[in-house]
Design a protein around this motif. Structure first.
Motif, mmCIF file in Angstrom:
data_model
loop_
_atom_site.group_PDB
_atom_site.id
_atom_site.type_symbol
_atom_site.label_atom_id
_atom_site.label_comp_id
_atom_site.label_asym_id
_atom_site.label_seq_id
_atom_site.Cartn_x
_atom_site.Cartn_y
_atom_site.Cartn_z
ATOM 1 N N GLY A 267 0.825 -1.208 0.000
ATOM 2 C CA GLY A 267 0.000 0.000 0.000
ATOM 3 C C GLY A 267 0.858 1.255 0.000
ATOM 4 N N TRP A 268 0.233 2.367 0.350
ATOM 5 C CA TRP A 268 0.920 3.657 0.371
ATOM 6 C C TRP A 268 1.719 3.816 1.656
ATOM 7 C CZ3 TRP A 268 0.856 7.180 -3.577
ATOM 8 C CH2 TRP A 268 -0.006 6.898 -4.625
ATOM 9 N N ILE A 269 2.905 4.415 1.523
ATOM 10 C CA ILE A 269 3.766 4.653 2.677
ATOM 11 C C ILE A 269 4.158 6.128 2.688
ATOM 12 C CG2 ILE A 269 5.962 4.101 3.793
ATOM 13 C CD1 ILE A 269 5.888 1.416 2.265
ATOM 14 N N MET A 270 4.002 6.770 3.838
ATOM 15 C CA MET A 270 4.439 8.148 4.031
ATOM 16 C C MET A 270 5.594 8.112 5.021
ATOM 17 S SD MET A 270 4.533 11.050 6.105
ATOM 18 C CE MET A 270 3.456 10.621 7.423
ATOM 19 N N ILE A 271 6.742 8.645 4.609
ATOM 20 C CA ILE A 271 7.931 8.628 5.465
ATOM 21 C C ILE A 271 8.298 10.069 5.807
ATOM 22 C CG2 ILE A 271 10.307 7.828 5.685
ATOM 23 C CD1 ILE A 271 9.628 6.009 3.175
ATOM 24 N N PRO A 272 8.350 10.424 7.093
ATOM 25 C CA PRO A 272 8.752 11.771 7.478
ATOM 26 C C PRO A 272 10.173 12.086 6.999
ATOM 27 C CG PRO A 272 7.763 10.621 9.332
ATOM 28 C CD PRO A 272 7.978 9.604 8.245
ATOM 29 N N GLY A 273 10.359 13.266 6.445
ATOM 30 C CA GLY A 273 11.643 13.664 5.885
ATOM 31 C C GLY A 273 12.790 13.619 6.875
ATOM 32 N N GLU A 274 12.536 13.941 8.143
ATOM 33 C CA GLU A 274 13.622 13.975 9.126
ATOM 34 C C GLU A 274 14.156 12.584 9.466
ATOM 35 O OE1 GLU A 274 9.825 13.906 11.609
ATOM 36 O OE2 GLU A 274 10.492 15.097 9.903
ATOM 37 N N LYS A 275 13.429 11.534 9.075
ATOM 38 C CA LYS A 275 13.882 10.162 9.352
ATOM 39 C C LYS A 275 14.627 9.539 8.180
ATOM 40 C CE LYS A 275 10.495 9.267 12.840
ATOM 41 N NZ LYS A 275 9.898 8.213 13.608
ATOM 42 N N ILE A 276 14.636 10.208 7.030
ATOM 43 C CA ILE A 276 15.254 9.645 5.826
ATOM 44 C C ILE A 276 16.755 9.894 5.815
ATOM 45 C CG2 ILE A 276 15.356 9.774 3.304
ATOM 46 C CD1 ILE A 276 12.355 10.430 3.392
ATOM 47 N N ILE A 277 17.504 8.826 5.579
ATOM 48 C CA ILE A 277 18.957 8.906 5.464
ATOM 49 C C ILE A 277 19.356 9.020 3.995
ATOM 50 C CG2 ILE A 277 21.125 7.677 5.871
ATOM 51 C CD1 ILE A 277 19.650 6.387 8.326
ATOM 52 N N SER A 278 18.745 8.175 3.134
ATOM 53 C CA SER A 278 19.064 8.238 1.706
ATOM 54 C C SER A 278 17.935 7.644 0.880
ATOM 55 C CB SER A 278 20.359 7.503 1.405
ATOM 56 O OG SER A 278 20.197 6.112 1.606
ATOM 57 N N ILE A 279 17.897 8.056 -0.400
ATOM 58 C CA ILE A 279 16.960 7.499 -1.376
ATOM 59 C C ILE A 279 17.790 7.132 -2.598
ATOM 60 C CG2 ILE A 279 14.946 7.887 -2.823
ATOM 61 C CD1 ILE A 279 14.063 10.051 -0.852
ATOM 62 N N THR A 280 17.723 5.858 -2.990
ATOM 63 C CA THR A 280 18.492 5.407 -4.160
ATOM 64 C C THR A 280 17.583 4.615 -5.092
ATOM 65 O OG1 THR A 280 19.200 3.412 -2.967
ATOM 66 C CG2 THR A 280 20.698 5.297 -2.956
#
Length: 57
Positions: A37-50
């Motif tokens: 399903g859909w996932i919302m991830i808070p920006g302050e918890k993100i380390i990287s996107i690849t």
């Protein structure tokens, strides 16, 4: 990062790693569409996107 919108990505966050299609990068969160399903991830918890490697080969 906007060049990854619409692509299959892996998001490394503080507590887990998420995989899915990147839908939107907002000012405070990132939205993925995953098999579950859909996932919302808070920006302050993100380390990287690849971008995910093509695993169909």
């Amino acid at each position: 990062m906007q060049n990854l919108v619409g692509k299959e990505v892996e998001v490394l966050a503080l507590e887990t790693t998420y995989k899915g299609r990147l839908i939107e990068i907002g000012e405070t969160e990132v939205y993925l569409e995953a098999e579950s399903g859909w996932i919302m991830i808070p920006g302050e918890k993100i380390i990287s996107i690849t971008e995910q490697e093509d695993q169909s080969a």
